[in-house]
Design an enzyme around this catalytic site. Structure first.
Site, PDB file in Angstrom:
ATOM      1  N   ASP A 143       2.023  -2.500  11.095  1.00  0.00           N
ATOM      2  CA  ASP A 143       2.998  -1.409  10.625  1.00  0.00           C
ATOM      3  C   ASP A 143       2.320  -0.780   9.432  1.00  0.00           C
ATOM      4  O   ASP A 143       1.813  -1.454   8.391  1.00  0.00           O
ATOM      5  CB  ASP A 143       4.285  -2.025  10.097  1.00  0.00           C
ATOM      6  CG  ASP A 143       5.321  -1.168   9.663  1.00  0.00           C
ATOM      7  OD1 ASP A 143       5.475  -0.278  10.016  1.00  0.00           O
ATOM      8  OD2 ASP A 143       6.243  -1.517   8.902  1.00  0.00           O
ATOM      9  N   HIS A 204      10.273  -6.522   2.481  1.00  0.00           N
ATOM     10  CA  HIS A 204      11.720  -5.877   2.608  1.00  0.00           C
ATOM     11  C   HIS A 204      12.603  -7.026   3.005  1.00  0.00           C
ATOM     12  O   HIS A 204      12.028  -8.031   3.543  1.00  0.00           O
ATOM     13  CB  HIS A 204      11.631  -4.879   3.580  1.00  0.00           C
ATOM     14  CG  HIS A 204      10.856  -3.497   3.510  1.00  0.00           C
ATOM     15  ND1 HIS A 204      10.657  -2.609   4.340  1.00  0.00           N
ATOM     16  CD2 HIS A 204      10.203  -3.168   2.346  1.00  0.00           C
ATOM     17  CE1 HIS A 204      10.007  -1.566   3.863  1.00  0.00           C
ATOM     18  NE2 HIS A 204       9.651  -1.953   2.761  1.00  0.00           N
ATOM     19  N   ASN A 206      16.571  -8.178   4.186  1.00  0.00           N
ATOM     20  CA  ASN A 206      17.601  -7.529   5.113  1.00  0.00           C
ATOM     21  C   ASN A 206      18.783  -8.617   5.039  1.00  0.00           C
ATOM     22  O   ASN A 206      18.663  -9.671   5.137  1.00  0.00           O
ATOM     23  CB  ASN A 206      17.073  -7.613   6.600  1.00  0.00           C
ATOM     24  CG  ASN A 206      15.913  -6.725   6.760  1.00  0.00           C
ATOM     25  OD1 ASN A 206      16.282  -5.244   6.747  1.00  0.00           O
ATOM     26  ND2 ASN A 206      14.738  -7.132   6.884  1.00  0.00           N
TER      27      ASN A 206
END
Length: 555
Positions: A143, A204, A206
């Site tokens: 990514d 990140h 979530n």
């Protein structure tokens, strides 16, 4: 009321080849992914340039239900108006580009994305789109020119720590396999968020939350919380500014890279609150809060508090409990400036201006949220509060108290404090100023994932940081999924029926079984179904994927 909430952590690792600053980060990242996904037997070297395999088969990522341009504010960005790096519902293709030490191209790299109709077969797939699903329910893929480990869904802050640390073990195993392969240069990975030269890459979080919660309330209450959360969850960094041009030390790896308060982007014009509305669950019921403002933390207490305190604040937002009270009106007059100012002051004395004219420190803001959370929990659950919530509240209060009196007292628990203490020791011994290249090298080496090289990991080996999760539990989490979320079904299907699992995602598992004319998709839209309690006996009764599909379809 509890900190228990469906949660996950995504970590992009900095990557380099020592002595080769021009190495292609996309290809290096593909090597990392494919090395781990390679079968235990067979030629690793041949697999590195071929589709990744796990258990002897390729399990592809299912992009069917992804919608990265849907905005929580009630609209969807047109694909023609989006930066290509936002189009995460299709494999990203890189244009090459050189890698810098510990980071490389970063999130601002240039990309081309295949059209939606561009179906790439497993046999011809670009190796830089390496993307696999693991038996622990996680995703490992390339990514933005970095290998990313996306943990499986968990329910508790301790489990968030457990499966985040499992990701470190997984990428370390990849490095060891690459180093053992003739003809391949050893690769180095860093659990950090910037290369110190102007590139940043994300860690990140979530959090699944109630769709009914007005998003305006989420923004209003979370912005001051995220600005001040750095004092607990910052990873520490040598250098001020995106390119580290100004000498100094700051709390956060990521703070200097944020430019706006609210927005959809994650790779440019980064917002403190991200508005991506992609729940990976029943959309009418859930919203997934995609948090991009955090750092990659090693310290297990820091990770526990990062996740646990955020979950508590979200519970108060969902309940409307932050209207009035100690955390009722903490909106900042200039949130982005405040984020930078807080990060740039390790003394924790910096005051930030609120919209009502008050000036408070980040510690003051954190205390306001803590007092609100404690009152909220006492009112809702009292003596029946679960142990996970009690632990988060106790540790939160303890850390804030000690930060207010003696920052160094938190060196066993918080990354930025432990790193600062180590750097100050070098400065004192060798008379180094904050602009010293040696200090920047120490900062980079801190985040090296190799136990024999990484400075954090060496402190951990010496017992100088607090562990919450036993090493044997972390190692078990490398291969086994959490048992109390849908990750159990996903991971167990990979472990038991790997060759028959054609693709998977957070909200589906797709089987390719004999006797069926088409692929069989099993939706997993409810994150609290597919647990061991829910499907364990069913899986035990089904020795083959054909048996499982027949049982699920009544065929």
């Amino acid at each position: 009321m509890s900190v228990r909430r469906v949660t996950g952590i995504e970590t992009e690792y900095g990557i380099s080849v020592p002595g080769d600053p021009g190495a292609n980060p996309m290809l290096l990242s593909a090597q990392v992914v494919n090395a781990y996904a390679a079968p235990a037997t067979g030629s690793l070297a041949s697999s590195l340039g071929a589709p990744a395999r796990s258990g002897g088969s390729r399990t592809r990522w299912d992009y069917e239900d992804e919608a990265p341009l849907r905005d929580a504010r009630g609209f969807e960005l047109a694909r023609s108006a989006a930066d290509p790096s936002q189009l995460t519902d299709a494999p990203l293709r890189g244009d090459g580009g050189g890698a810098g030490a510990g980071g490389a191209v970063g999130e601002r790299g240039r990309w081309t994305v295949p059209a939606a109709s561009d179906v790439v077969s497993a046999e011809t797939e670009d190796p830089t789109t390496a993307n696999v699903v693991l038996t622990n329910g996680a995703r490992l893929y390339v990514d933005h020119a970095h290998p990313e480990y996306s943990s499986p869904e968990v329910l508790t802050p301790r489990d968030a720590v457990r499966w985040d640390r499992a990701g470190e073990r997984i990428v370390l195993e990849s490095l060891r396999r690459i180093a053992a392969t003739p003809g391949l240069a050893p690769v180095t990975l860093y659990k950090n968020n910037t290369d110190g030269k102007g590139a940043s890459y994300g860690t990140h979080e979530n959090y699944l939350m109630a769709r009914a919660t007005p998003f305006g309330d989420v923004v209003r209450h979370l912005v001051p919380f995220f600005v001040s959360r750095q004092v607990v969850a910052g990873a520490g960094r040598v250098g001020i500014g995106q390119d580290s041009a100004t000498a100094g030390y700051q709390l956060s790896q990521r703070a200097d890279f944020f430019e706006t308060e609210v927005g959809l982007e994650t790779t440019m014009k980064r917002p403190i609150v991200n508005t991506r509305d992609e729940p990976h669950a029943t959309a009418e019921k859930y919203r997934r809060l995609h948090v991009i403002v955090g750092d990659a933390t090693f310290c297990e207490v820091a990770t526990l508090l990062k996740v646990g305190t955020t979950s508590l604040v979200l519970s108060m937002v969902e309940a409307g409990a932050l209207t009035g009270g100690p955390a009722g009106d903490l909106q900042l007059s200039d949130p982005v400036r405040a984020l930078h100012e807080v990060s740039h002051d390790p003394s924790l004395r910096q005051l930030v201006r609120l919209r009502d004219g008050r000036r408070l420190s980040a510690l003051d803001l954190q205390w306001a949220y803590f007092e609100a959370a404690r009152a909220f929990v006492d009112e809702r659950t009292g003596a029946d509060t679960d142990a996970d919530t009690v632990e988060v509240l106790q540790r939160w209060e303890s850390v804030l108290t000690r930060l207010g009196t003696d920052v160094s007292a938190c060196a066993r628990e918080l990354d930025w404090v432990a790193k600062l203490q180590l750097l100050e020791a070098y400065r004192s011994r060798d008379g180094l100023a904050w602009d010293s290249a040696r200090l920047r090298a120490v900062d980079l080496q801190w985040s090296d994932v190799r136990p024999e090289k990484g400075l954090y990991l060496r402190l951990e080996q010496r017992g100088r940081v607090e562990r919450l999760i036993a090493e044997e539990d972390v190692r078990r989490a490398v291969e086994h999924p959490p048992e109390d979320t849908r990750a159990y079904f996903r991971g167990e299907c990979l472990a038991r029926y790997g060759p028959r699992v054609a693709a998977a995602s957070w909200d589906s598992v797709i089987f390719d079984v004999a006797g069926r004319g088409a692929l069989q998709r099993v939706p997993t839209l409810e994150p609290l179904r597919g647990t061991r309690e829910h499907v364990g006996a069913l899986l035990d009764r089904c020795p083959t994927a054909e048996d499982l599909v027949a049982a699920l379809t009544g065929g």
